[in-house]
Design a protein around this motif. Sequence first.
Motif, mmCIF file in Angstrom:
data_model
loop_
_atom_site.group_PDB
_atom_site.id
_atom_site.type_symbol
_atom_site.label_atom_id
_atom_site.label_comp_id
_atom_site.label_asym_id
_atom_site.label_seq_id
_atom_site.Cartn_x
_atom_site.Cartn_y
_atom_site.Cartn_z
ATOM 1 N N VAL A 196 44.838 -36.043 0.471
ATOM 2 C CA VAL A 196 44.508 -36.503 1.825
ATOM 3 C C VAL A 196 43.082 -36.169 2.235
ATOM 4 C CG1 VAL A 196 46.904 -36.387 2.586
ATOM 5 C CG2 VAL A 196 45.460 -34.370 2.814
ATOM 6 N N PHE A 197 42.322 -35.505 1.376
ATOM 7 C CA PHE A 197 40.955 -35.136 1.744
ATOM 8 C C PHE A 197 40.132 -36.405 1.987
ATOM 9 C CE2 PHE A 197 36.551 -34.053 1.002
ATOM 10 C CZ PHE A 197 36.410 -32.856 1.684
ATOM 11 N N GLY A 198 39.464 -36.434 3.130
ATOM 12 C CA GLY A 198 38.631 -37.580 3.479
ATOM 13 C C GLY A 198 39.364 -38.726 4.121
ATOM 14 N N GLU A 199 40.665 -38.574 4.397
ATOM 15 C CA GLU A 199 41.416 -39.642 5.055
ATOM 16 C C GLU A 199 40.843 -39.923 6.442
ATOM 17 O OE1 GLU A 199 43.694 -41.727 4.316
ATOM 18 O OE2 GLU A 199 44.516 -41.030 2.417
ATOM 19 N N LYS A 200 40.574 -41.181 6.730
ATOM 20 C CA LYS A 200 40.027 -41.580 8.018
ATOM 21 C C LYS A 200 41.023 -42.359 8.862
ATOM 22 C CE LYS A 200 35.274 -41.865 6.243
ATOM 23 N NZ LYS A 200 34.084 -42.740 6.062
ATOM 24 N N HIS A 226 47.885 -35.597 12.409
ATOM 25 C CA HIS A 226 46.802 -34.628 12.213
ATOM 26 C C HIS A 226 46.873 -34.066 10.796
ATOM 27 C CE1 HIS A 226 46.045 -34.582 16.590
ATOM 28 N NE2 HIS A 226 47.361 -34.515 16.720
ATOM 29 N N LEU A 227 45.705 -33.640 10.295
ATOM 30 C CA LEU A 227 45.600 -32.997 8.984
ATOM 31 C C LEU A 227 45.063 -31.589 9.150
ATOM 32 C CD1 LEU A 227 43.918 -35.817 6.842
ATOM 33 C CD2 LEU A 227 46.333 -35.244 6.942
ATOM 34 N N CYS A 228 45.577 -30.684 8.335
ATOM 35 C CA CYS A 228 45.074 -29.311 8.300
ATOM 36 C C CYS A 228 44.856 -28.952 6.835
ATOM 37 C CB CYS A 228 46.056 -28.348 8.955
ATOM 38 S SG CYS A 228 45.583 -26.605 8.835
#
Length: 290
Positions: free
Chosen positions: A64-68, A92-94
Motif C-alpha cells: 500500500v506504500f504510495g497509494e493515492k 486511512h493508512l498507517c
Amino acid sequence: MGAGQIGGIATLLDIDFQNAAGFQGVPAQSTEGQFVIHYLSHAMLFCVGALIEPHVVLTPAICVFGEKYKFFVYAGTHRFLEGLGITRQVQHLCIHKGYNHTARWMQCSPDNLALLVLNQQFFFHKREPGTTYVLNRVRYGVTVDLDKRIGDPTCHYFGWGSRRNGYLIPLLIDLLRVDVTLLPPEHCLEMWNYKNKYLCIQQPPCKDDMGSVLVCSGYAQGMMTSRLIDRPCGVGFIDLSQYTKFLTCGVDDSRDVIDQDEFMSFDFHTMKPPSTPALATAVISNETET
C-alpha cells in the motif's frame, strides 16, 4: 480490480487455478481463517491481510506504500471468485516509520508493516449478507519467549499461493491452510533473518501470499512480507512479537480517525433534543405535626 479481471490476466499467463502443482495444504474450513481479507492494490499487487480489530487490517507496507486512492478489501469468503464476500473501503493508512521503501531492491526492510483503517466496521456478532461465515479477528500483541513458541504444533497460515508463480496472482480458487513448524533461529542462515526480525520456519517455499499471517495457539506470530524476487528476505515471515507497540498504539490511534456511524449521530438542528428526566421527590415541610 476484482477476481474476474485477475482471472483474465491469469488466463493470458497460462496459469491453472484448479491445479497449482506443488501447493501443499488442506482447504480452509468455514470455522477457521475468518480474519483473512484480500485485495488488489493500485500497484498491481495481490495481497492479503488480517483483521485485528473490526475496522483495522494488518498488511505489508509494500502493498500500500504510495497509494493515492481509496480502495476496497474483501472478506467473508474462502473462495477467490467474483461476487463472493463483502467489501469495506480503506479510509486511512498507517505505515511503520521504519519501513524503507527506496532500498527494497538492495535489502529487506524489517519494518514492512501497515495498518488499514476501514470506513466501516465488520460485524463480529452476526453473519452479514454475502458472507459464508461470521467474521472474526485474530488476536495479537502477545509477547513470549521465542523458545516457548518453537515446536508449537498449532502453527499455520492461509493462502491462495500467489507468491509461487512470481506474478503475484492467486493460483487457487479455494483458500488453503498450511501447517508449519517454528525452528530455532540458528537453523536458518543469517541472510534469511535480516536484523533478527524474521522467523525461522520449516515449510515449502513460496506457498503463501503477501500478507499471509502465521497463527500459533490463536495469536498472530508472523506475517509474510517478502515478494518472490526479494531473495534476501528468505521465506519472509516477520516476527510480530517485536512490533507489539506499533500494533497496539496504531489500533488506539485508529479509534480517533474512524468515521462515526450515522445511527450514532444526533442532529441538534432538526430534531428536538431529548428531555431531561425528572425525579419525583417528596415535598419538604418545616411544620411539625402535633
